[in-house]
Design a protein around this motif. Structure first.
Motif, short mmCIF file in Angstrom:
data_model
loop_
_atom_site.label_atom_id
_atom_site.label_comp_id
_atom_site.label_asym_id
_atom_site.label_seq_id
_atom_site.Cartn_x
_atom_site.Cartn_y
_atom_site.Cartn_z
N ALA A 193 49.54 34.51 49.61
CA ALA A 193 48.64 35.54 49.08
C ALA A 193 47.19 35.14 49.28
N ARG A 194 46.90 33.87 49.05
CA ARG A 194 45.52 33.37 49.23
C ARG A 194 45.12 33.37 50.70
N LYS A 195 46.04 33.03 51.57
CA LYS A 195 45.77 33.04 53.01
C LYS A 195 45.45 34.45 53.48
N ILE A 196 46.26 35.44 53.08
CA ILE A 196 46.02 36.83 53.46
C ILE A 196 44.68 37.31 52.92
N ALA A 197 44.41 36.97 51.65
CA ALA A 197 43.14 37.39 51.04
C ALA A 197 41.95 36.80 51.80
N LEU A 216 34.98 35.46 38.66
CA LEU A 216 34.14 34.55 37.89
C LEU A 216 34.82 33.19 37.72
N ASP A 217 36.10 33.21 37.37
CA ASP A 217 36.82 31.94 37.20
C ASP A 217 36.96 31.20 38.52
N GLY A 218 37.18 31.96 39.60
CA GLY A 218 37.28 31.32 40.91
C GLY A 218 35.99 30.60 41.29
N LEU A 219 34.86 31.23 41.02
CA LEU A 219 33.56 30.61 41.31
C LEU A 219 33.32 29.39 40.42
N TYR A 276 41.18 44.49 46.81
CA TYR A 276 41.92 44.06 45.63
C TYR A 276 42.86 42.95 46.10
N LEU A 277 42.66 41.75 45.60
CA LEU A 277 43.27 40.57 46.22
C LEU A 277 44.43 39.96 45.43
N GLY A 278 44.77 40.53 44.28
CA GLY A 278 45.98 40.08 43.60
C GLY A 278 45.80 38.84 42.75
N SER A 279 46.88 38.06 42.66
CA SER A 279 46.95 36.93 41.73
C SER A 279 45.86 35.89 41.94
N VAL A 280 45.51 35.64 43.20
CA VAL A 280 44.56 34.55 43.50
C VAL A 280 43.23 35.11 43.98
N ILE A 325 38.12 34.54 46.98
CA ILE A 325 36.71 34.91 47.11
C ILE A 325 35.83 33.66 47.12
N ALA A 326 36.13 32.72 46.24
CA ALA A 326 35.36 31.47 46.20
C ALA A 326 35.55 30.68 47.49
#
Length: 731
Positions: free
Chosen positions: A354-358, A411-414, A531-535, A540-541
Motif C-alpha cells: 500500500a505504501r509503495k503504491i501510494a 500530520l502524524d506521518g510528518l 486518498y492513500l489509505g492506511s499508510v 506522503i512523508a
C-alpha cells in the motif's frame, strides 16, 4: 431411501468437480460444464430462481440440500468493507472486520505501473479471501468525464488505454485468490446526480472507443468472473438489464462467461431482468423481513415474479438455466474450489505494498526553487495547515468507505519522519462530520480557525497547506456530485491570507478530482496525493522528505476553469443533463483529447508529473516506417537520468492519424512504460503497439476500421510534453 441416495450421488458429483479444478484454472473445460449440467438437472425450479437474487444485503442463496454454498460479496475496490447487517445498511459492529485500506484507484492509475496493479489485486484479494468473501465488488473503470463526478476517485482516469492496462493485472491478482473481481459500473455511469434514471445519449463510436475498452479488456484479457451493471439508462433501458450492453456486446461479442450482478437496487422490471442479460439481482428496494411475514427477498424482480412467468410459459426455463449455469461456474471458481488459498489480512506485506503504491502514485505538479524535498535533518519550524492533515479519509465516500485497522494521518506521518523539526498544526478550515446523503456544517468557529492558521504560518519557516476535498457528501462521495470546481470550506481565501504572511508555502492536495487553482502562481509547490489509505501519512512523508522520488503522472487533465472541460463546454444538457436525458456532446474528445484537439491549454495535462531529478528521453525511433495491419509498431529509445537522485520516468507514446476521413483526436495514448534509472545512468526501453489498435469504430459498418495512410507518433512524458514526432505509414 432412493431420494437420500440421489442426494449423496449428487453431492459426490459436486465434490469430484471441485477437486478437478485448481485456483488458476477456470471451469471452461467440457468436463466441468457437464457436471454443471448434472447439477442443474437436479435442481427444482424454485431452487434455481432463488439463486438469481439476494437473500441478504450482501449474499445470495445456495442450495443447502445439495451442499451448494451461498455467495458472499463485499464492497471494494480499495479494501474489504466492514461487515454490514443482514437486512439493513447498518454496520454489524464486528470486532474482527478491520482491514488494510489501500490507496484509491486514482492513485493506482497515477503510478502508470501495471506490475503494481497486479500486486494491488493480489493483496486486496488476500484480504477478501481471509474475510470469506467470494466476490469483491470492484475495480471501477468508468471514464473520468467531468471533474465534478463524485466517484471519480474510485476509477482509473480519463483514458481508456491506461484504464485497460491497469485493470487487467488488478483482476488477475484478485482472482488468483479464488475471489471474483466484479468490474463496475457497466456502463456510462459517469455522474452521481440522477444516476438511477438518467438516460445517456452517446454515439456508438464514443461508446466503443472511450467508455467500453476497459470493460472489454477486463473480459477478454483479464478473464473477469463477474460484472456489475450501472444504475443509469442507455437507449432507454436501465443498464442492469440492457439488451445491447449485456446480451449483444458483453455476452455475445465479448463471449463473457461470468455473472452479471446488479448494482444495489439497479433492477426495475422482471421481464427485462430475465431476458436482457442480468444473472443476480441485489439490493432491490426491500429490506429483508420487514415488508411481510414472507421473506421480502422473494419479491425481487428475479424472485417470485420471475418464477411465475416461467411457470405460466411467458419465459422459457432455458433463460433461467443460463443464469444458474453462470452462477455455478462462478461458484466452481470461488467457493466450490477446494484449492483456493486461505488468504491473509493486516500483515506487514500488505502495508508495504500500500505504501509503495501510494509513493509511486503521488504526483508532483509544481516545484519552484526545489521547494520539495524538505531536508528532514534540519531544525526548522513547519506549519502544517489544514483539516486534511488530520481528517481520516478511509471513512466516508459511500460504498467504498473502509474500516481500516489503522490510518496514519499526514500530520502524524510528518511528525514521525521530521524528528528534528518543530511542527505546529492549525486546522484552518473545517468541513463538518461525514454523513452520507446530506451536508452537516461544522460547529467550529470558522473565523477563529482561520486566524489560528494565519498566526501559525507567520511563525514558521515553511508552510505545508493540506487542502483539497475529503469524501464528505458533495465532495468525493457516492450519491452526489460536486457543486463547484473551486476548493470548498473557504480554502482559497484562507490560502491567500496565509501567503500574505509566509510566501514559503507549498500545497499538498488530498482529493480524487481536479480542482481550480486561482492561487497557483503564488505558491512554491503543489503535490497531488489522492486518498492513500492506511499508510497515507507515511507515504506522503516519504515523498516530502525525499526518501521516495515522486514518479506519479496525472491520469486525468486539470482544466484551468470548468468550462474548459469538454463535457461542461456544451452546457447543462451535456452535464448533468435535464433529469431525463444527458447528451455526450464532446463525443470522443474526452479529457486530453479535447484539450489537444481544441487547443485549450489545461492547467495540468494528462500524464504530467515532475521528479526530484531530471530526465532526458533520446534516441527515439520506430523499428520501421511502414507497417501492415497485422504487425506491431515498436518504439525504442533511451532515458537518461541527468540529476543526482535515482528515479523513474514514464515514457508515453501517443499516435494520431493524419488526414483522416473521420473526425479524430489529435493524438491518443497507445503505449507507455515506466523506466527506472539510477542517477547519472541510462536505460533503454521498447514499447510495442499493435497496428490494429489504431482503428476507429466505424458506425457505418458497426465494426473497427483501420485506415491506411500516414500516422504521427508522439513520444514524450505527458500529453503536453512531446520529445519527438515520428511519421509512419499503415499500408
Amino acid at each position: 431411501m432412493i431420494k437420500n441416495a440421489f442426494k449423496i450421488t449428487l453431492f459426490t458429483i459436486i465434490c469430484n468437480a471441485m477437486i478437478a479444478i485448481n485456483a488458476q484454472e477456470t471451469t471452461s473445460s467440457k468436463a466441468i460444464e457437464t457436471k454443471i449440467d448434472q447439477i442443474i438437472s437436479s435442481l427444482t425450479l424454485e431452487e434455481k430462481v432463488a439463486m438469481c437474487h439476494a437473500q441478504s444485503k450482501f449474499s445470495s442463496p445456495g442450495v443447502e440440500r445439495l451442499g451448494i454454498p451461498e455467495l458472499w460479496m463485499s464492497d471494494g475496490p480499495h479494501g474489504v468493507r466492514g461487515e454490514i447487517n443482514w437486512d439493513d445498511w447498518g454496520y454489524a459492529n464486528w470486532t474482527n472486520d478491520s482491514i488494510t485500506a489501500f490507496p484509491a484507484l486514482t492513485c493506482l492509475a497515477s503510478t502508470f505501473n501495471p506490475k503494481l496493479a497486479k500486486d494491488y489485486g493480489i493483496n486486496v484479494g488476500e484480504e477478501a479471501r481471509y474475510r470469506k468473501k467470494d466476490v469483491l465488488l470492484g475495480p471501477g473503470v468508468n471514464i473520468y468525464r467531468s471533474p465534478l463526478n463524485g466517484r471519480n476517485f474510485e476509477y482509473m482516469g480519463e483514458d481508456p488505454f491506461l484504464a485497460s492496462k491497469m485493470v487487467v493485472p488488478y483482476i488477475q491478482g484478485v482472482q488468483q485468490n479464488g475471489v471474483a473481481a466484479c468490474v463496475k459500473h457497466y456502463a456510462l455511469n459517469n455522474q452521481e446526480v440522477w444516476r438511477d434514471k438518467i438516460n445517456v445519449v452517446v454515439s456508438d463510436r464514443a461508446l466503443h472507443e472511450i467508455y467500453l475498452p476497459a470493460f472489454k479488456a477486463a473480459v477478454e484479457e483479464g478473464k473477469v468472473w463477474s460484472i456489475m451493471g450501472s444504475y443509469n439508462q442507455f437507449k432507454g433501458q436501465h443498464c442492469c438489464h440492457n439488451s445491447v450492453l449485456l446480451n449483444d456486446i458483453l455476452k455475445k461479442d465479448w463471449n463473457f462467461d461470468g455473472v452479471v450482478i446488479t448494482d444495489w437496487g439497479g433492477a426495475h422490471d422482471t421481464k427485462q431482468a430475465a431476458l436482457n442479460g442480468l444473472d443476480i439481482e441485489m439490493g432491490t428496494g426491500t429490506d429483508g423481513l420487514t415488508s411481510s411475514k414472507k421473506n421480502a427477498y422473494d419479491y425481487y424482480y428475479l424472485a417470485n415474479p420471475f418464477l411465475k412467468l416461467i411457470k405460466n410459459g411467458e419465459i422459457k426455463e432455458d433463460i433461467l438455466n443460463d443464469k444458474v449455469r453462470r452462477i455455478l461456474r462462478l461458484m466452481f471458481r470461488t467457493n466450490m474450489n477446494p484449492n483456493r488459498p486461505l488468504g491473509r489480512i493486516n500483515n506487514q506485506e500488505h502495508l508495504d505494498i500500500a505504501r509503495k503504491i501510494a509513493g509511486e502514485g503521488i504526483v508532483l505538479l509544481k516545484n519552484e526553487a526545489s521547494f520539495f524535498p524538505i531536508n528532514a535533518t534540519k531544525k526548522i519550524t513547519i506549519a502544517v495547515i489544514g483539516e486534511n492533515a488530520t481528517k481520516p479519509m478511509t471513512i466516508g465516500g459511500g460504498s467504498s468507505e473502509l474500516k481500516a485497522k489503522n490510518e496514519v494521518s499526514p500530520l502524524d506521518g510528518l511528525k514521525n519522519r521530521f524528528k528534528n523539526a518543530t511542527i505546529i498544526h492549525a486546522m484552518g478550515y473545517a468541513s463538518g462530520p461525514s454523513a452520507y446523503g446530506r451536508v452537516v456544517p461544522s460547529s467550529l468557529d470558522a473565523n477563529k480557525l482561520k486566524q489560528e492558521a494565519i498566526e501559525a504560518a507567520s511563525k514558521a519557516d515553511i508552510v505545508l497547506f493540506f487542502g483539497g476535498l475529503n469524501k464528505n457528501y458533495l465532495q468525493d462521495c457516492e450519491g452526489g456530485d460536486r457543486t463547484e470546481y473551486k476548493l470548498p470550506f473557504g480554502q482559497d481565501e484562507l490560502l491567500n491570507e496565509i501567503l500574505k504572511v509566509n510566501k514559503n508555502t507549498g500545497v499538498v492536495l488530498v482529493s480524487g478530482n481536479a480542482i481550480e487553482m486561482p492561487w497557483i502562481s503564488n505558491v512554491k509547490a503543489i503535490m497531488q496525493t489522492w486518498y492513500l489509505g492506511s499508510v497515507a501519512g507515511d507515504a506522503i512523508a516519504d515523498v516530502i522528505s525525499g526518501d521516495v522520488n515522486p514518479s506519479g503522472k496525472l491520469p486525468f487533465s486539470f482544466p484551468k476553469k470548468l468550462s474548459d472541460n469538454g463535457a461542461h463546454s456544451f452546457g447543462e444538457l451535456s452535464f448533468p443533463g435535464d433529469g431525463v436525458n444527458e447528451y455526450y456532446k464532446e463525443d470522443i474528445l474526452v479529457g486530453y483529447r479535447w484539450h489537444d484537439t481544441k487547443k485549450i491549454k489545461p492547467l495540468f495535462a494528462f500524464g504530467e508529473g515532475l521528479s526530484y531529478t531530471t530526465f532526458e528521453i533520446s534516441n527515439l525511433d520506430s523499428d520501421k516506417k511502414a507497417y501492415s495491419k497485422d504487425e506491431s509498431i515498436v518504439i525504442s529509445g533511451n532515458v537518461s537520468n541527468k540529476g543526482n537522485v535515482d528515479g523513474a520516468e514514464v515514457v508515453q507514446v501517443y499516435i494520431g492519424k493524419l488526414n483522416s476521413k473521420v473526425a479524430r483526436a489529435e493524438k491518443e495514448l497507445k503505449g507507455f512504460q515506466k523506466v527506472a534509472v539510477k542517477k547519472g545512468e541510462n536505460a533503454s526501453f521498447k514499447i510495442s503497439i499493435d497496428a490494429k489498435s489504431l482503428s476507429f469504430y466505424d458506425e457505418t459498418t458497426a465494426d473497427w476500421n483501420l485506415e491506411k495512410g500516414d500516422y504521427l507518433i508522439y513520444i514524450g512524458n505527458s500529453s503536453a510534453s512531446i520529445s519527438k514526432k515520428i511519421k509512419i505509414t499503415i499500408q
